[in-house]
Write a protein that holds these residues in place. Structure first.
Motif, PDB file in Angstrom:
ATOM      1  N   ASP A 158       0.793  -1.595   0.252  1.00  0.00           N
ATOM      2  CA  ASP A 158       0.364   0.102  -0.410  1.00  0.00           C
ATOM      3  C   ASP A 158       0.839   1.768   0.079  1.00  0.00           C
ATOM      4  O   ASP A 158       0.616   2.739  -0.902  1.00  0.00           O
ATOM      5  CB  ASP A 158      -1.120  -0.015   1.152  1.00  0.00           C
ATOM      6  N   TYR A 159       1.847   0.992   0.527  1.00  0.00           N
ATOM      7  CA  TYR A 159       2.541   2.496   1.493  1.00  0.00           C
ATOM      8  C   TYR A 159       3.438   2.811  -0.655  1.00  0.00           C
ATOM      9  O   TYR A 159       3.805   4.111  -0.245  1.00  0.00           O
ATOM     10  CB  TYR A 159       3.254   2.119   1.930  1.00  0.00           C
ATOM     11  N   ALA A 160       3.996   1.785  -0.854  1.00  0.00           N
ATOM     12  CA  ALA A 160       4.721   2.394  -2.165  1.00  0.00           C
ATOM     13  C   ALA A 160       4.035   2.350  -3.173  1.00  0.00           C
ATOM     14  O   ALA A 160       4.255   3.341  -4.023  1.00  0.00           O
ATOM     15  CB  ALA A 160       5.581   0.565  -2.184  1.00  0.00           C
ATOM     16  N   LYS A 161       2.539   1.891  -3.380  1.00  0.00           N
ATOM     17  CA  LYS A 161       1.642   2.409  -4.456  1.00  0.00           C
ATOM     18  C   LYS A 161       1.018   3.899  -4.491  1.00  0.00           C
ATOM     19  O   LYS A 161       1.528   4.190  -5.076  1.00  0.00           O
ATOM     20  CB  LYS A 161       0.624   0.885  -3.722  1.00  0.00           C
ATOM     21  N   GLU A 162       1.283   4.104  -2.982  1.00  0.00           N
ATOM     22  CA  GLU A 162       0.307   5.693  -2.253  1.00  0.00           C
ATOM     23  C   GLU A 162       1.689   6.494  -3.658  1.00  0.00           C
ATOM     24  O   GLU A 162       1.864   7.246  -3.568  1.00  0.00           O
ATOM     25  CB  GLU A 162       0.474   5.574  -1.105  1.00  0.00           C
ATOM     26  N   ALA A 257       8.580  -2.162  -3.998  1.00  0.00           N
ATOM     27  CA  ALA A 257       9.872  -1.822  -4.822  1.00  0.00           C
ATOM     28  C   ALA A 257       9.814  -1.112  -5.876  1.00  0.00           C
ATOM     29  O   ALA A 257       8.863  -1.799  -6.749  1.00  0.00           O
ATOM     30  CB  ALA A 257      11.482  -1.844  -5.112  1.00  0.00           C
ATOM     31  N   PHE A 258       9.233  -0.090  -7.275  1.00  0.00           N
ATOM     32  CA  PHE A 258       9.587   0.114  -8.242  1.00  0.00           C
ATOM     33  C   PHE A 258      10.705   0.509  -9.634  1.00  0.00           C
ATOM     34  O   PHE A 258      11.049   1.021  -8.704  1.00  0.00           O
ATOM     35  CB  PHE A 258       7.998   1.134  -8.491  1.00  0.00           C
ATOM     36  N   LEU A 278       9.588  11.238  -2.222  1.00  0.00           N
ATOM     37  CA  LEU A 278       8.770  10.608  -2.340  1.00  0.00           C
ATOM     38  C   LEU A 278       7.798  10.194  -0.670  1.00  0.00           C
ATOM     39  O   LEU A 278       9.088   9.515   0.203  1.00  0.00           O
ATOM     40  CB  LEU A 278       7.912   9.134  -3.041  1.00  0.00           C
ATOM     41  N   PRO A 279       6.852   9.909   0.355  1.00  0.00           N
ATOM     42  CA  PRO A 279       6.688   9.119   1.224  1.00  0.00           C
ATOM     43  C   PRO A 279       6.962   7.596   1.323  1.00  0.00           C
ATOM     44  O   PRO A 279       6.978   6.932   0.636  1.00  0.00           O
ATOM     45  CB  PRO A 279       4.954   8.929   1.844  1.00  0.00           C
ATOM     46  N   HIS A 280       8.292   7.597   2.659  1.00  0.00           N
ATOM     47  CA  HIS A 280       8.479   6.437   2.716  1.00  0.00           C
ATOM     48  C   HIS A 280       9.298   5.517   2.107  1.00  0.00           C
ATOM     49  O   HIS A 280       9.952   4.284   1.963  1.00  0.00           O
ATOM     50  CB  HIS A 280       7.606   5.320   2.789  1.00  0.00           C
ATOM     51  N   TRP A 294      16.653   3.594 -13.129  1.00  0.00           N
ATOM     52  CA  TRP A 294      15.945   4.177 -11.959  1.00  0.00           C
ATOM     53  C   TRP A 294      15.115   2.778 -10.272  1.00  0.00           C
ATOM     54  O   TRP A 294      13.975   2.544 -11.764  1.00  0.00           O
ATOM     55  CB  TRP A 294      15.037   5.781 -12.128  1.00  0.00           C
ATOM     56  N   HIS A 295      15.522   3.524  -9.596  1.00  0.00           N
ATOM     57  CA  HIS A 295      14.794   1.872  -8.722  1.00  0.00           C
ATOM     58  C   HIS A 295      14.612   2.731  -7.696  1.00  0.00           C
ATOM     59  O   HIS A 295      15.674   3.636  -7.355  1.00  0.00           O
ATOM     60  CB  HIS A 295      15.726   0.737  -8.758  1.00  0.00           C
ATOM     61  N   ALA A 296      13.696   2.299  -7.034  1.00  0.00           N
ATOM     62  CA  ALA A 296      13.036   3.283  -5.656  1.00  0.00           C
ATOM     63  C   ALA A 296      12.681   1.981  -5.067  1.00  0.00           C
ATOM     64  O   ALA A 296      11.546   1.067  -5.637  1.00  0.00           O
ATOM     65  CB  ALA A 296      11.755   4.064  -5.749  1.00  0.00           C
ATOM     66  N   ASP A 297      12.451   2.165  -3.588  1.00  0.00           N
ATOM     67  CA  ASP A 297      12.529   0.811  -2.622  1.00  0.00           C
ATOM     68  C   ASP A 297      12.414   1.263  -1.707  1.00  0.00           C
ATOM     69  O   ASP A 297      12.552   2.704  -1.047  1.00  0.00           O
ATOM     70  CB  ASP A 297      13.625  -0.438  -2.574  1.00  0.00           C
ATOM     71  N   PHE A 298      11.236   1.159  -0.595  1.00  0.00           N
ATOM     72  CA  PHE A 298      10.012   1.100   0.206  1.00  0.00           C
ATOM     73  C   PHE A 298      10.193   0.925   1.320  1.00  0.00           C
ATOM     74  O   PHE A 298      10.773  -0.679   1.691  1.00  0.00           O
ATOM     75  CB  PHE A 298       8.785   2.667  -0.101  1.00  0.00           C
ATOM     76  N   GLU A 299       9.526   1.396   2.861  1.00  0.00           N
ATOM     77  CA  GLU A 299      10.206   0.790   4.172  1.00  0.00           C
ATOM     78  C   GLU A 299       9.019   1.771   4.768  1.00  0.00           C
ATOM     79  O   GLU A 299       8.804   3.127   5.017  1.00  0.00           O
ATOM     80  CB  GLU A 299      11.131   1.516   4.615  1.00  0.00           C
TER      81      GLU A 299
END
Length: 300
Positions: A158-162, A257-258, A278-280, A294-299
């Motif tokens: 959910d938070y990566a999708k946001e 990640a996306f 971006l948040p998180h 370009w890679h972004a991952d979230f937590e």
């Protein structure tokens, strides 16, 4: 068979990893978004002339301790005119290109005596008279592996999708290329990069037993040179991994990640700044193992 002319080998592969013919037009040989030009013998001088439709990076590599190392790299801006790129360093055996638009190779030279003399260079554009389907000029290139994905296709937590939604709302032109991955998808994604750089895993991922086991397989199987063969080996190793082991390698497995298609110029700088805010966000990478990704991952 590859095109072979005065010590240069140029290979071509389509998105599936199968050999294909590189198109030639009045501007020269279309290199695609990524390409690799292999020299048959090491040289200390290479000169290329290109026409570049966007931002491009051209690099010269040498073979050191069984892997390719970048000796020098040039960043080019978009221009409708011919641009000259010269490398002078001992042991050059490979030239690689990365571009966010079409890049055309018009001439090539690996002898110092032909520097600055276009008439003595290999005029690849003159080969346009050969039918593209029968042309024996091949370029090794891997275009961005999949078509644009919708945010729902990415299957993110959910938070990566946001975060993806925030990015797309601000920059509707952003193209997402990867989100959650299965083992098979992760193996295929890695294999495409390993074909270009045999040490890509080692140079990309944090050192863990999982990373080392994958790199060891690549090192132990020099005969595996195609994307399909390497992907099969990667998949075989990862098939028995637990979720904990997968998390040590990549957050793509868990949907945290996306990847987005790189964008050049001032627009790209604005998009990168937005991603970094971006948040998180846990980490944003502009390159992996020497390749522009370009890679972004979230937590959370």
């Amino acid at each position: 068979m590859p095109f072979d002319d005065k010590g240069i080998l140029i290979w071509s592969f389509d998105r599936s990893g199968l050999a294909s013919t590189a198109p030639v037009d009045s501007r020269g040989l279309q290199l695609g978004l990524r390409s690799t030009i292999q020299l048959q013998e090491a040289t200390d001088f290479v000169e290329v002339w290109v026409i570049n439709g966007g931002i491009a990076r051209i690099s010269a590599l040498a073979l050191k301790s069984g892997s390719y190392a970048i000796l020098d790299s040039k960043l080019l801006s978009s221009s409708p005119d011919f641009q000259q790129v010269v490398f002078s360093a001992p042991g050059i055996v490979r030239i690689t290109t990365e571009a966010n638009s079409e890049l055309h190779l018009t001439t090539y030279c690996s002898k110092l005596e032909c520097q600055g003399e276009p008439s003595s260079l290999i005029q690849l554009e003159s080969r346009r008279k050969i039918e593209a389907a029968a042309c024996d000029i091949h370029v090794f290139h891997e275009r961005w592996s999949k078509a644009a994905k919708s945010i729902d296709d990415l299957d993110l937590v959910d938070y990566a999708k946001e975060a993806a939604e925030v990015l797309l709302e601000t920059h509707p032109s952003v193209i997402f290329t990867s989100g959650r991955r299965t083992i098979k998808e992760q193996a295929s994604a890695m294999a495409g990069n390993i074909v270009v750089n045999r040490k890509w895993i080692e140079q990309t991922y944090v050192k863990t037993p999982e990373r080392d086991s994958l790199q060891k397989w690549v090192d132990d199987h020099p005969e595996a040179t195609t994307k399909a063969a390497i992907a099969a080996g990667m998949e075989q190793i990862m098939n028995d991994w637990t979720d904990e082991q997968k998390a040590k390698l990549s957050r793509h497995f868990s949907g945290q990640a996306f990847d987005v298609r790189p964008v050049g110029g001032s627009d790209g700088e604005v998009i990168k700044a937005k991603i970094k805010g971006l948040p998180h966000l846990r980490k944003f990478l502009e390159s992996e193992g020497g390749l522009t990704i370009w890679h972004a991952d979230f937590e959370k």
